[in-house]
Design a protein around this motif. Structure first.
Motif, short mmCIF file in Angstrom:
data_model
loop_
_atom_site.label_atom_id
_atom_site.label_comp_id
_atom_site.label_asym_id
_atom_site.label_seq_id
_atom_site.Cartn_x
_atom_site.Cartn_y
_atom_site.Cartn_z
N ARG A 152 -18.70 12.21 15.75
CA ARG A 152 -18.03 13.06 14.77
C ARG A 152 -18.22 12.39 13.43
N GLU A 153 -18.98 13.01 12.59
CA GLU A 153 -19.29 12.45 11.28
C GLU A 153 -18.03 12.41 10.43
N ALA A 154 -18.04 11.55 9.42
CA ALA A 154 -16.89 11.41 8.52
C ALA A 154 -16.62 12.74 7.82
N GLY A 155 -15.38 13.18 7.87
CA GLY A 155 -14.98 14.43 7.23
C GLY A 155 -15.20 15.67 8.07
N SER A 156 -15.83 15.54 9.21
CA SER A 156 -16.09 16.69 10.06
C SER A 156 -15.03 16.80 11.15
N SER A 157 -14.83 18.01 11.64
CA SER A 157 -13.89 18.21 12.75
C SER A 157 -14.62 18.55 14.04
N GLU A 158 -15.95 18.55 14.01
CA GLU A 158 -16.76 18.92 15.17
C GLU A 158 -17.50 17.71 15.71
N TRP A 159 -17.61 17.65 17.03
CA TRP A 159 -18.40 16.63 17.69
C TRP A 159 -19.80 17.17 17.90
N LYS A 160 -20.80 16.34 17.65
CA LYS A 160 -22.17 16.78 17.91
C LYS A 160 -22.83 15.80 18.88
N ARG A 161 -23.68 16.36 19.72
CA ARG A 161 -24.36 15.57 20.74
C ARG A 161 -25.54 14.84 20.13
N ILE A 162 -25.67 13.55 20.48
CA ILE A 162 -26.81 12.76 20.02
C ILE A 162 -27.48 12.13 21.23
N SER A 163 -28.66 11.59 21.03
CA SER A 163 -29.39 10.96 22.14
C SER A 163 -28.83 9.56 22.39
N TRP A 164 -29.15 9.01 23.56
CA TRP A 164 -28.71 7.65 23.89
C TRP A 164 -29.34 6.65 22.93
N GLU A 165 -30.58 6.86 22.56
CA GLU A 165 -31.25 5.94 21.64
C GLU A 165 -30.56 5.92 20.28
N GLU A 166 -30.20 7.12 19.80
CA GLU A 166 -29.51 7.21 18.51
C GLU A 166 -28.12 6.57 18.58
N ALA A 167 -27.44 6.75 19.70
CA ALA A 167 -26.10 6.16 19.86
C ALA A 167 -26.18 4.64 19.84
N ILE A 168 -27.11 4.07 20.57
CA ILE A 168 -27.26 2.61 20.62
C ILE A 168 -27.67 2.07 19.25
N GLU A 169 -28.55 2.80 18.58
CA GLU A 169 -28.98 2.37 17.24
C GLU A 169 -27.82 2.41 16.24
N ARG A 170 -27.00 3.44 16.30
CA ARG A 170 -25.84 3.54 15.39
C ARG A 170 -24.84 2.43 15.65
N ILE A 171 -24.56 2.16 16.94
CA ILE A 171 -23.61 1.09 17.28
C ILE A 171 -24.13 -0.25 16.80
N ALA A 172 -25.41 -0.52 17.03
CA ALA A 172 -26.00 -1.79 16.59
C ALA A 172 -25.96 -1.91 15.07
N LYS A 173 -26.21 -0.81 14.37
CA LYS A 173 -26.19 -0.84 12.90
C LYS A 173 -24.78 -1.14 12.38
N HIS A 174 -23.77 -0.50 12.98
CA HIS A 174 -22.38 -0.75 12.56
C HIS A 174 -21.96 -2.18 12.88
N MET A 175 -22.36 -2.67 14.05
CA MET A 175 -22.01 -4.05 14.42
C MET A 175 -22.65 -5.05 13.46
N LYS A 176 -23.92 -4.84 13.14
CA LYS A 176 -24.61 -5.78 12.24
C LYS A 176 -24.00 -5.76 10.85
N ALA A 177 -23.68 -4.57 10.35
CA ALA A 177 -23.09 -4.48 9.01
C ALA A 177 -21.74 -5.18 8.97
N ASP A 178 -20.91 -4.99 10.00
CA ASP A 178 -19.60 -5.63 10.04
C ASP A 178 -19.73 -7.14 10.21
N ARG A 179 -20.66 -7.57 11.04
CA ARG A 179 -20.84 -9.02 11.26
C ARG A 179 -21.36 -9.69 10.00
N ASP A 180 -22.31 -9.06 9.33
CA ASP A 180 -22.84 -9.64 8.09
C ASP A 180 -21.77 -9.76 7.02
#
Length: 195
Positions: A114-142
């Motif tokens: 669910r994107e920021a400001g949206s009220s709808e959930w959208k389906r994404i691929s497993w690859e995109e989900a893993i990439e988004r999680i890794a990106k958020h983790m790296k940004a927070d860790r850095d």
């Protein structure tokens, strides 16, 4: 036994109704007396561990489907594994009811966002989900990684994130999880069993 006129008519009416129903084909045939096929006869048996708590009870899962590319397997029976050293065939009500949530039409099977400001959930691929999680983790860790404490002692810790591990994991999975989490510098880690 004394039969009154009313009882006599009731007996006769009941006998006639039964005879009429039998004549119309409602009588049990010999085919109904034949033994039923055992419901697990054609099922594929899979051993698994219950994922509800840290006890780790053994389960036997039975599904239909031959595993062909175009066939969809359907789980239709769950029971305790009598050969499992932990539970010896016993399952709690949550484990025994796992069949209901596995086959529930409301079960989430794919990653959604669910994107920021949206009220709808959208389906994404497993690859995109893993990439988004890794990106958020790296940004927070850095942004929040602490190399040294106030005394100058190296601590190499990441205090703004935590890791919740699975409760029904094996010892090998547990040690690999701890090595992964500690290599990132995470301090806060726990497993599901203590919730």
């Amino acid at each position: 036994m004394q039969v009154t006129r009313r009882k006599f008519f009731k007996i006769c009416a009941g006998g006639m109704a039964g005879t009429s129903a039998a004549m119309l084909g409602f009588a049990p045939a010999t085919a109904l007396a034949a033994p039923r096929e055992y419901k697990l006869l054609r099922g594929k048996e899979t051993r698994n561990t219950c994922t509800y708590c840290a006890v780790g009870c053994g389960m036997l899962l039975y599904s239909l489907g031959d595993g062909a590319k175009n066939s969809v397997g359907k789980l239709y029976h769950i029971e305790g594994d009598p050969d499992h050293p932990v539970s010896r065939g016993a399952l709690c009500p949550k484990g025994a009811g796992a069949l209901d949530y596995v086959n529930s039409p409301r079960r989430v099977k794919y990653p959604e966002v669910r994107e920021a400001g949206s009220s709808e959930w959208k389906r994404i691929s497993w690859e995109e989900a893993i990439e988004r999680i890794a990106k958020h983790m790296k940004a927070d860790r850095d942004a929040n990684f602490v190399l040294n404490n106030e005394n100058g002692t190296p601590v190499n810790r990441w205090m703004t994130a935590g890791f919740l591990a699975g409760s029904a994991c094996s010892n090998e999975t547990g040690i690999l999880t701890q090595k992964f989490v500690r290599s990132l510098g995470m301090i806060y880690t726990d497993n599901q069993a203590s919730i």
